[in-house]
Design a protein around this motif. Sequence first.
Motif, PDB file in Angstrom:
ATOM      1  N   ARG A 125       1.016  -1.245   0.042  1.00 27.15           N
ATOM      2  CA  ARG A 125      -0.213  -0.035  -0.144  1.00 27.15           C
ATOM      3  C   ARG A 125       0.902   1.287  -0.072  1.00 27.15           C
ATOM      4  O   ARG A 125       1.115   1.746   0.964  1.00 27.15           O
ATOM      5  CB  ARG A 125      -0.838  -0.082   1.222  1.00 27.15           C
ATOM      6  CG  ARG A 125      -1.720  -1.190   1.400  1.00 27.15           C
ATOM      7  CD  ARG A 125      -2.797  -1.515   0.745  1.00 27.15           C
ATOM      8  NE  ARG A 125      -3.723  -2.300   1.175  1.00 27.15           N
ATOM      9  CZ  ARG A 125      -3.591  -3.530   1.792  1.00 27.15           C
ATOM     10  NH1 ARG A 125      -2.353  -4.210   1.079  1.00 27.15           N
ATOM     11  NH2 ARG A 125      -4.287  -4.246   2.213  1.00 27.15           N
ATOM     12  N   GLN A 127     -12.305  -7.289  -1.884  1.00 30.87           N
ATOM     13  CA  GLN A 127     -11.204  -6.710  -3.062  1.00 30.87           C
ATOM     14  C   GLN A 127     -10.618  -7.740  -3.621  1.00 30.87           C
ATOM     15  O   GLN A 127      -9.417  -8.098  -3.576  1.00 30.87           O
ATOM     16  CB  GLN A 127     -10.125  -6.018  -1.813  1.00 30.87           C
ATOM     17  CG  GLN A 127     -10.690  -5.099  -0.697  1.00 30.87           C
ATOM     18  CD  GLN A 127     -10.969  -3.778  -1.078  1.00 30.87           C
ATOM     19  OE1 GLN A 127     -10.799  -3.362  -2.375  1.00 30.87           O
ATOM     20  NE2 GLN A 127     -11.781  -3.149  -0.548  1.00 30.87           N
ATOM     21  N   ASP A 180      -2.584  -8.565   3.977  1.00 29.60           N
ATOM     22  CA  ASP A 180      -3.301  -9.243   2.684  1.00 29.60           C
ATOM     23  C   ASP A 180      -2.969 -10.889   2.490  1.00 29.60           C
ATOM     24  O   ASP A 180      -3.823 -11.626   2.118  1.00 29.60           O
ATOM     25  CB  ASP A 180      -2.571  -8.684   1.401  1.00 29.60           C
ATOM     26  CG  ASP A 180      -3.189  -7.476   0.892  1.00 29.60           C
ATOM     27  OD1 ASP A 180      -4.077  -6.844   2.009  1.00 29.60           O
ATOM     28  OD2 ASP A 180      -3.049  -7.232  -0.099  1.00 29.60           O
ATOM     29  N   ASP A 212     -10.641 -11.072   1.104  1.00 34.22           N
ATOM     30  CA  ASP A 212     -10.514 -10.093  -0.107  1.00 34.22           C
ATOM     31  C   ASP A 212     -10.860 -10.821  -1.485  1.00 34.22           C
ATOM     32  O   ASP A 212     -11.193  -9.745  -2.305  1.00 34.22           O
ATOM     33  CB  ASP A 212      -8.820  -9.825  -0.364  1.00 34.22           C
ATOM     34  CG  ASP A 212      -8.306  -8.882   0.571  1.00 34.22           C
ATOM     35  OD1 ASP A 212      -9.343  -8.178   1.428  1.00 34.22           O
ATOM     36  OD2 ASP A 212      -6.980  -8.727   0.972  1.00 34.22           O
ATOM     37  N   ARG A 227      -6.952  -7.169  -5.348  1.00 30.32           N
ATOM     38  CA  ARG A 227      -5.819  -6.990  -4.820  1.00 30.32           C
ATOM     39  C   ARG A 227      -4.873  -8.154  -5.371  1.00 30.32           C
ATOM     40  O   ARG A 227      -5.269  -9.154  -5.940  1.00 30.32           O
ATOM     41  CB  ARG A 227      -5.975  -7.174  -3.243  1.00 30.32           C
ATOM     42  CG  ARG A 227      -6.698  -5.905  -2.817  1.00 30.32           C
ATOM     43  CD  ARG A 227      -6.772  -5.891  -1.186  1.00 30.32           C
ATOM     44  NE  ARG A 227      -6.948  -4.610  -0.621  1.00 30.32           N
ATOM     45  CZ  ARG A 227      -7.158  -4.330   0.509  1.00 30.32           C
ATOM     46  NH1 ARG A 227      -7.394  -5.450   1.587  1.00 30.32           N
ATOM     47  NH2 ARG A 227      -7.679  -3.313   1.028  1.00 30.32           N
TER      48      ARG A 227
END
Length: 281
Positions: free
Chosen positions: A15, A73, A62, A69, A76
């Motif tokens: 990030r 997400q 992560d 995720d 990602r």
Amino acid sequence: MATGETIRGLLELTRPMNVVAASVLTFIGGFVAGGVGEAPLHLGAAVGATAFAVGAGNAINDYFDREIDRINQPQRPIPREAVSPRGALAFSLVAFLAAVAFAVTLPPIAIAIAVINLLALITYTEYFKGLPGIGNALVAYLVGSTFLFGAAAVGDVQAAVVLFLLAGVSTLTREIIKDVEDVDGDREEGLNTLPIAIGERLALHIATVLLVVAVVASPFPYLDGYFGVAYLLVVVPADLVMLYAAVESYRNPTAGQSHLKYGMFLAALAFIVGRAALLLT
């Protein structure tokens, strides 16, 4: 040999914007404590330790969050298979070791903060993220502690205590709003976040009250003499952006937490401007 997509995925794991933001906050903590002129090498080491630690923490987050995720997400790196779970874990370990290498060059109190923060980063997702409010509070502490870490690195941790509290409360607000945004995936994964435990609207009420407390407290660094009047000229717009974001989150949590981040960045700029203006007078 790593492909371009893998390299890009590893970078995304850190990030980069969060890494830059945390590094800037560490620098500000040292700057407020006078470290730019008195202990520049220590301040540089603190910034390096922060950058690698945050990148490592995001990568390992992560790794543990890879199944959630896939729902919340999917773009990602791990869900889209740019980076393997094992690769993400190895990458985070290397980054953690780099953070330790920087941190051990610092004064004892800064090392103590670094040790606590590294342990918190490693254990956050596995043990604390799904606990209502606890995971949010831990993240808030980690963000606020970057000010303390920068100040401790140059020998004056007390100078950053107020900044630590303001940043922590603002971050706690944003973390609660993010949990509202992610409630579907978190419920699917069996996590018991604050919005799931007490309801999304009540969680947003708590987040808004916390933010109002931070806004009301934001003039304190000026009143305490750490910042000049220029601080107020920048922090007031930051406060307005954050208050707008809190209201916006009731209808659009995604936009609300994004705009809250912008307000927090503006507040960080206020710390720099306020201290610089005071030093120049």
